[in-house]
Design an enzyme around this catalytic site. Structure first.
Site, PDB file in Angstrom:
ATOM      1  N   ASN A  11       1.033  -1.095  -0.078  1.00 40.39           N
ATOM      2  CA  ASN A  11       0.078  -0.038   0.045  1.00 40.39           C
ATOM      3  C   ASN A  11       0.783   1.184   0.062  1.00 40.39           C
ATOM      4  O   ASN A  11       1.513   1.475   0.963  1.00 40.39           O
ATOM      5  CB  ASN A  11      -0.899   0.097   1.397  1.00 40.39           C
ATOM      6  CG  ASN A  11      -1.823   1.319   1.303  1.00 40.39           C
ATOM      7  OD1 ASN A  11      -1.671   2.107   0.560  1.00 40.39           O
ATOM      8  ND2 ASN A  11      -2.903   1.346   2.318  1.00 40.39           N
ATOM      9  N   LYS A  13       0.314   4.147   0.408  1.00 45.48           N
ATOM     10  CA  LYS A  13       0.214   5.002   1.427  1.00 45.48           C
ATOM     11  C   LYS A  13       0.627   5.029   2.710  1.00 45.48           C
ATOM     12  O   LYS A  13       0.533   5.460   3.593  1.00 45.48           O
ATOM     13  CB  LYS A  13      -1.489   5.617   1.305  1.00 45.48           C
ATOM     14  CG  LYS A  13      -1.906   6.202   0.087  1.00 45.48           C
ATOM     15  CD  LYS A  13      -3.545   6.465   0.045  1.00 45.48           C
ATOM     16  CE  LYS A  13      -4.059   6.934  -1.072  1.00 45.48           C
ATOM     17  NZ  LYS A  13      -5.348   7.173  -1.061  1.00 45.48           N
ATOM     18  N   CYS A  14       1.204   3.760   2.682  1.00 46.28           N
ATOM     19  CA  CYS A  14       1.511   3.385   4.307  1.00 46.28           C
ATOM     20  C   CYS A  14       3.002   3.424   4.443  1.00 46.28           C
ATOM     21  O   CYS A  14       3.858   2.842   3.674  1.00 46.28           O
ATOM     22  CB  CYS A  14       1.127   1.848   4.377  1.00 46.28           C
ATOM     23  SG  CYS A  14       1.775   0.856   5.871  1.00 46.28           S
ATOM     24  N   GLY A  15       3.629   4.086   5.463  1.00 47.26           N
ATOM     25  CA  GLY A  15       4.809   4.277   5.725  1.00 47.26           C
ATOM     26  C   GLY A  15       5.485   2.720   6.034  1.00 47.26           C
ATOM     27  O   GLY A  15       6.583   2.717   5.651  1.00 47.26           O
ATOM     28  N   ARG A  18       6.075   1.654   2.567  1.00 43.83           N
ATOM     29  CA  ARG A  18       7.090   1.990   1.906  1.00 43.83           C
ATOM     30  C   ARG A  18       8.536   1.665   2.422  1.00 43.83           C
ATOM     31  O   ARG A  18       9.244   1.378   1.601  1.00 43.83           O
ATOM     32  CB  ARG A  18       6.873   3.549   1.799  1.00 43.83           C
ATOM     33  CG  ARG A  18       5.593   4.039   0.929  1.00 43.83           C
ATOM     34  CD  ARG A  18       5.735   5.705   0.806  1.00 43.83           C
ATOM     35  NE  ARG A  18       5.645   5.997   2.197  1.00 43.83           N
ATOM     36  CZ  ARG A  18       4.546   6.551   2.793  1.00 43.83           C
ATOM     37  NH1 ARG A  18       3.452   6.348   2.468  1.00 43.83           N
ATOM     38  NH2 ARG A  18       4.934   7.181   3.888  1.00 43.83           N
TER      39      ARG A  18
END
Length: 146
Positions: A11, A13-15, A18
């Protein structure tokens, strides 16, 4: 051992997701990226991932997600099969990132857990988005106890 590519259920948008992706790339590998919110796995694929991780189905669910509470998924009346169906219907309920490699399948929370799934050493230093140093300048884990 076959040389299958590393796959990450990601995802962007997920730190944590990433950071995990960046740690994979810091090993010199370029993984297959499956953005599971737009490309959810099939039921058979999700069942296979859960079985490979040897974890309860609920551990693969984002229990802090408001939808989890809204659907009352904490209720013990839901079977594992029903919980999997909810994750397929609402992929946001699937915890991330899940990484698959020749060395295993794992939910990589925290992101450093991916290091156990990478065949190659890290090629350089790595600092997570929050500033935590994970890999030093020599390519070694700073916190090897993870």
């Amino acid at each position: 051992m076959c040389n299958m590519p590393i796959t990450i259920y990601h995802n962007p948008k997920c730190g944590t997701s990433r950071n995990t992706l960046d740690l994979i790339r810091n090993s010199g590998a370029e993984p297959v990226i499956i953005e599971y919110l737009s490309q959810p796995p099939s039921k058979a694929e999700l069942q296979k991932l859960i079985a490979a991780m040897c974890v309860p189905v609920r551990e693969v669910m984002r229990q802090k997600e408001s939808l989890y509470a809204d659907l009352q998924l904490s209720d013990s009346k839901w079977s594992d099969d029903a919980l999997i169906d909810f994750m397929l219907l609402h992929p946001i309920l699937m915890n991330r990132p899940i990484v698959v490699s020749n060395l295993g399948t794992r939910l990589c929370r925290p992101s450093e857990l991916v290091l156990d799934l990478l065949p190659d050493p890290q090629v350089g230093a790595f600092t997570k988005e929050d500033g935590e140093v994970v890999i030093d300048a020599m390519g070694q884990r700073v916190h090897p106890s993870v």
